[in-house]
Design a protein around this motif. Structure first.
Motif, mmCIF file in Angstrom:
data_model
loop_
_atom_site.group_PDB
_atom_site.id
_atom_site.type_symbol
_atom_site.label_atom_id
_atom_site.label_comp_id
_atom_site.label_asym_id
_atom_site.label_seq_id
_atom_site.Cartn_x
_atom_site.Cartn_y
_atom_site.Cartn_z
ATOM 1 N N SER A 107 5.441 -6.005 -3.735
ATOM 2 C CA SER A 107 3.564 -5.945 -3.419
ATOM 3 C C SER A 107 3.027 -4.930 -3.703
ATOM 4 O O SER A 107 2.188 -5.380 -3.526
ATOM 5 N N GLY A 108 3.573 -4.194 -4.097
ATOM 6 C CA GLY A 108 3.019 -3.254 -4.813
ATOM 7 C C GLY A 108 2.571 -2.351 -3.404
ATOM 8 O O GLY A 108 2.089 -0.960 -3.744
ATOM 9 N N GLU A 109 2.758 -2.126 -2.176
ATOM 10 C CA GLU A 109 3.092 -1.172 -1.101
ATOM 11 C C GLU A 109 3.552 -0.024 -1.730
ATOM 12 O O GLU A 109 4.549 -0.300 -1.647
ATOM 13 N N GLU A 110 2.826 0.934 -1.322
ATOM 14 C CA GLU A 110 3.585 2.371 -1.467
ATOM 15 C C GLU A 110 3.813 3.207 -0.118
ATOM 16 O O GLU A 110 2.529 3.284 0.727
ATOM 17 N N ASN A 111 5.013 3.571 0.056
ATOM 18 C CA ASN A 111 5.147 4.391 1.321
ATOM 19 C C ASN A 111 5.921 5.898 0.535
ATOM 20 O O ASN A 111 6.535 6.169 -0.175
ATOM 21 N N TYR A 112 5.728 7.023 1.714
ATOM 22 C CA TYR A 112 6.342 8.311 1.138
ATOM 23 C C TYR A 112 8.071 8.261 2.155
ATOM 24 O O TYR A 112 7.647 7.256 3.267
#
Length: 135
Positions: A107-112
């Motif tokens: 979806s394009g969501e970014e997480n660390y």
């Protein structure tokens, strides 16, 4: 009976490890990362491939039909937002971050993602704690 149950569980685990990677997932990986080779493993019902690109450890997760669900690239711990490192220092003052990655969902969501004493801790792009898993 106990030995039979253990033997059955072992054979199921071996079957899962040696399961075939769907050709759709392999084809999508080759399209997404031409010329690269990776090591595949089963991650729940999906398929993860670990590889190196431009000197960075990476992975990509595909479903059985070849949809790319997420990709992950290793980053330096110093690249984490200060809110992430502060959270971990406050919650686990005697433990250290041993790995850090940036995850990008389809979806394009970014997480660390950080690894701390065997725990994978997930944070939002702005450094808000989301969850912990024991991978």
């Amino acid at each position: 009976k106990c030995i039979l149950a253990l033997l059955f569980m072992f054979s199921v685990a071996v079957a899962q490890k040696s399961a075939t990677i769907p050709k759709e997932a392999e084809a999508r990986f080759k399209k997404d990362y031409p010329g690269l080779k990776g090591k595949w493993e089963i991650e729940l019902k999906n398929f993860e491939v670990n590889f190196t690109q431009d000197g960075k450890k990476m992975s990509a997760v595909y479903d059985a039909t070849g949809n790319n669900l997420e990709s992950k690239v290793s980053i330096n711990i110093s690249e984490l937002p200060a809110t992430v490192t502060t959270y971990i220092q406050n919650k686990y003052p005697t433990e250290k971050i041993t790995e850090a990655s940036l995850i990008t969902k389809a979806s394009g969501e970014e997480n660390y993602e950080t690894k701390v004493s065997g725990r994978d801790m997930i944070f939002s792009k702005d450094g808000k704690y989301l969850r912990t898993t024991n991978d």
